[in-house]
Design a protein around this motif. Structure first.
Motif, PDB file in Angstrom:
ATOM      1  N   CYS A   1       0.818  -1.216   0.000  1.00  0.00           N
ATOM      2  CA  CYS A   1       0.000   0.000   0.000  1.00  0.00           C
ATOM      3  C   CYS A   1       0.855   1.271   0.000  1.00  0.00           C
ATOM      4  CB  CYS A   1      -0.883  -0.009   1.238  1.00  0.00           C
ATOM      5  SG  CYS A   1       0.075  -0.008   2.767  1.00  0.00           S
ATOM      6  N   GLN A   2       0.167   2.412  -0.060  1.00  0.00           N
ATOM      7  CA  GLN A   2       0.848   3.719  -0.063  1.00  0.00           C
ATOM      8  C   GLN A   2       1.633   3.928   1.214  1.00  0.00           C
ATOM      9  OE1 GLN A   2      -2.137   3.241  -1.185  1.00  0.00           O
ATOM     10  NE2 GLN A   2      -2.148   4.120  -3.222  1.00  0.00           N
TER      11      GLN A   2
ATOM     12  N   THR B   1      -1.141  14.038   0.163  1.00  0.00           N
ATOM     13  CA  THR B   1      -2.048  12.935   0.484  1.00  0.00           C
ATOM     14  C   THR B   1      -1.815  12.512   1.925  1.00  0.00           C
ATOM     15  OG1 THR B   1      -2.036  12.170  -1.801  1.00  0.00           O
ATOM     16  CG2 THR B   1      -2.844  10.627  -0.160  1.00  0.00           C
TER      17      THR B   1
ATOM     18  N   ARG C   1      -5.586  15.215  -0.522  1.00  0.00           N
ATOM     19  CA  ARG C   1      -6.261  13.907  -0.606  1.00  0.00           C
ATOM     20  C   ARG C   1      -6.032  13.156   0.692  1.00  0.00           C
ATOM     21  NH1 ARG C   1      -7.480  13.029  -5.823  1.00  0.00           N
ATOM     22  NH2 ARG C   1      -6.245  14.137  -7.378  1.00  0.00           N
TER      23      ARG C   1
ATOM     24  N   ILE D   1      -6.164   8.883   2.334  1.00  0.00           N
ATOM     25  CA  ILE D   1      -6.525   7.466   2.268  1.00  0.00           C
ATOM     26  C   ILE D   1      -5.993   6.791   3.524  1.00  0.00           C
ATOM     27  CG2 ILE D   1      -6.817   6.773  -0.149  1.00  0.00           C
ATOM     28  CD1 ILE D   1      -3.850   6.366  -0.271  1.00  0.00           C
ATOM     29  N   THR D   2      -6.672   5.779   4.013  1.00  0.00           N
ATOM     30  CA  THR D   2      -7.963   5.240   3.648  1.00  0.00           C
ATOM     31  C   THR D   2      -8.994   5.604   4.710  1.00  0.00           C
ATOM     32  OG1 THR D   2      -7.107   3.395   2.383  1.00  0.00           O
ATOM     33  CG2 THR D   2      -9.213   3.056   3.351  1.00  0.00           C
ATOM     34  N   SER D   3     -10.250   5.713   4.321  1.00  0.00           N
ATOM     35  CA  SER D   3     -11.295   6.046   5.275  1.00  0.00           C
ATOM     36  C   SER D   3     -12.077   4.782   5.643  1.00  0.00           C
ATOM     37  CB  SER D   3     -12.268   7.038   4.647  1.00  0.00           C
ATOM     38  OG  SER D   3     -11.564   8.154   4.166  1.00  0.00           O
TER      39      SER D   3
ATOM     40  N   HIS E   1     -12.865  13.258  -4.027  1.00  0.00           N
ATOM     41  CA  HIS E   1     -12.682  11.810  -4.156  1.00  0.00           C
ATOM     42  C   HIS E   1     -12.571  11.197  -2.769  1.00  0.00           C
ATOM     43  CE1 HIS E   1      -9.708   8.294  -4.696  1.00  0.00           C
ATOM     44  NE2 HIS E   1     -10.926   7.857  -4.916  1.00  0.00           N
ATOM     45  N   ILE E   2     -13.226  10.061  -2.599  1.00  0.00           N
ATOM     46  CA  ILE E   2     -13.022   9.311  -1.350  1.00  0.00           C
ATOM     47  C   ILE E   2     -12.888   7.834  -1.677  1.00  0.00           C
ATOM     48  CG2 ILE E   2     -15.506   8.990  -0.777  1.00  0.00           C
ATOM     49  CD1 ILE E   2     -14.573   9.582   2.199  1.00  0.00           C
ATOM     50  N   HIS E   3     -11.906   7.206  -1.028  1.00  0.00           N
ATOM     51  CA  HIS E   3     -11.779   5.758  -1.147  1.00  0.00           C
ATOM     52  C   HIS E   3     -12.392   5.182   0.126  1.00  0.00           C
ATOM     53  CE1 HIS E   3     -10.327   1.992  -2.616  1.00  0.00           C
ATOM     54  NE2 HIS E   3      -9.773   1.733  -1.452  1.00  0.00           N
TER      55      HIS E   3
ATOM     56  N   THR F   1     -13.720   1.967  -4.080  1.00  0.00           N
ATOM     57  CA  THR F   1     -13.876   1.037  -2.953  1.00  0.00           C
ATOM     58  C   THR F   1     -12.995  -0.188  -3.098  1.00  0.00           C
ATOM     59  OG1 THR F   1     -15.611   0.220  -1.478  1.00  0.00           O
ATOM     60  CG2 THR F   1     -15.752  -0.490  -3.767  1.00  0.00           C
TER      61      THR F   1
ATOM     62  N   ASN G   1      -9.204  12.154  -9.072  1.00  0.00           N
ATOM     63  CA  ASN G   1      -8.089  11.201  -9.171  1.00  0.00           C
ATOM     64  C   ASN G   1      -8.065  10.450 -10.496  1.00  0.00           C
ATOM     65  OD1 ASN G   1      -5.731  10.504  -7.838  1.00  0.00           O
ATOM     66  ND2 ASN G   1      -6.560   8.541  -7.145  1.00  0.00           N
TER      67      ASN G   1
END
Ligand code: 5AD
Ligand code: SF4
Length: 437
Positions: free
Chosen positions: A15-16, A198, A230, A232-234, A256-258, A299, A402
């Motif tokens: 992951c990021q 981010t 930005r 992530i993650t929510s 934008h939302i993930h 998602t 995004n």
């Protein structure tokens, strides 16, 4: 030690959060005189920064390590280090099973890297919440791979214990970074010319560093020079109206939302220990769309969780059609060490998981493409990143949603600029457009 000829190569999976950890690893190594190389050829140190979220990531790492171990036979001075989530869970075992590994450290022990380079202490895996460890981690130098967009940690770890997930075991308990630290880091990034920030965390919207997540976003949006924010993650259970309202009224927060759904079946969500029903998730989507009408929602979904019936799977398909995500990441369920789901009854056959995954992906792809086509004719602001890799005459950038936008530049087009592009065509994975002068 002579420092000027040292070269390090860092290979990153996951992951990021892991990608950003690698930037910290590179920062430390640069401080110790290493050049950072994009290839392992000629490197004197290789760091494998691993991910253990699914078995596949682990297999890729083991095969990479196998090749490196052979290379080390020819080049005994090569140092091999293993970091990241597999290291945290299995680092000690790994040193025994793979003598080629010189040292290993977990995601909470990146600051120990410096000492490992010079002495024989070979492992560090902080297990418990340790404030000193966090403070060391927060102060690490960072070698940023991108000069436009920067990652900033706002919290570490996770307390949710979703029954399929290794993260609580690899990244420890949830800790929020005090907002003062975060603001200073973002101000410094703005001063150095970064345009997009981010915010990173396993669960950013449960941030609690003496202010709420929405308050943190507002403070960051007031920093001059930062153009886009930005995060992530929510987690759906922590998504509240305050965040939706803040997103709606703050220009700099990207639309934008993930928001990982994981399953459209409330029964499966309960087995997953997600702490929300499908209906509650759907209501949160409605809340977001009310306050941020053009929001892009992406998602994560898991296909074939233990005990998932045909009917449960149908509910996921129904959810896809009802919500119409802008994009999804979907995975076959993979049993992971230490997690509760790994010992659940009714583990499904791989063929069932594959078939369900294929169906999810094909339906979601169709929806993404259809949604992208609805953008045709719209004018969208794009942060220019550079030349397209596939077409020498085209440039690309990202919309606030995004989405990747390809366009033909004019003589003034530069990386880091915001331009308006009129969308001419929507595809599955990108948009085509032309500059509006
Ligand atoms: N198997 C499959 N997918 C998983 N994820 C997390 N753990 C597993 C697992 N054991 C997925 C979830 C998560 C994303 C990062 O990875 O969808 O949101
Ligand atoms: Fe990131 Fe989770 Fe993979 Fe660790 S296990 S690298 S936290 S996705």
């Amino acid at each position: 030690m002579k420092k000027d000829k040292l070269t390090a190569y860092i290979h990153t999976w996951g992951c990021q959060m892991n990608v950003h950890d690698s930037e910290k690893i590179k920062g430390i190594l640069k401080g110790e005189g290493y050049d950072i190389s994009d290839t392992p050829d000629g490197a004197s140190l290789v760091v494998l920064n691993t991910c253990s979220i699914r078995e596949k990531a682990e297999q890729k790492f083991l095969s990479h390590l196998g090749k490196l171990s052979i290379q080390k036979k020819k080049q005994p001075e090569l140092k091999i280090a293993v970091s990241g989530c597999i290291a945290q869970q299995q680092g000690k075992k790994l040193l025994k099973s793979h003598p080629s590994v010189d040292f290993s450290f977990g995601p909470q022990n990146i600051f120990n890297l410096k000492e490992f380079l010079y002495d024989e202490k070979r492992t560090a895996f902080t297990q418990e919440k340790d404030e000193n460890t966090d403070i060391y981690q927060m102060q690490l130098p960072t070698h940023r791979d991108n000069d436009l967009r920067a990652w900033v940690n706002i919290m570490y770890g996770c307390n949710n214990y979703c029954s399929y997930c290794v993260v609580p075991y690899t990244r420890g308990r949830e800790r929020s970074r005090p907002y003062g630290h975060i603001i200073s880091e973002v101000k410094e990034l703005a001063r150095r010319g970064y345009k997009e920030i981010t915010l990173l965390g396993q669960n950013v919207n449960s941030y609690n560093g003496n202010c709420t997540f929405a308050e943190l976003l507002t403070m960051i949006s007031e920093i001059e020079g930062i153009f886009r924010i930005r995060f992530i993650t929510s987690h759906p259970k922590d998504l509240n109206e305050e965040l939706a309202v803040t997103m709606g009224k703050t220009q700099k927060i990207c639309n934008h939302i993930h928001l990982p759904l994981q399953s459209g079946s409330t029964g499966v969500l309960s087995l997953m220990n997600r702490n929300y029903t499908y209906e509650q998730y759907y209501n949160k989507i409605q809340l977001l769309r009310k306050h941020v009408p053009d929001i892009a929602i992406t998602t994560d979904l898991i296909a074939g969780f233990p005990g998932e019936t045909d009917n449960d799977h149908k509910e996921t398909v129904r959810a896809l059609k009802e919500i119409e995500f802008d994009g999804i990441f979907a995975f076959k369920y993979s049993p992971r060490p230490d997690t509760r789901a790994a010992t659940m009854e009714n583990q499904l056959d791989d063929s069932v998981k594959s078939q369900r995954l294929a169906e999810i992906l094909s339906i979601a792809d169709e929806i993404t493409e259809r949604k992208n086509k609805t953008l045709q004719g719209k004018r969208i602001e794009v942060l220019v990143e550079g030349k397209s890799e596939t077409n020498a005459e085209r440039w690309f950038g990202r919309a606030a949603s995004n989405k990747i936008v390809n366009f033909s530049p004019d003589e003034n087009t530069k990386r880091g600029m915001a331009v308006i592009v009129r969308i001419t065509e929507g595809f599955k994975h990108s948009l085509d457009g032309e500059l509006v002068v």
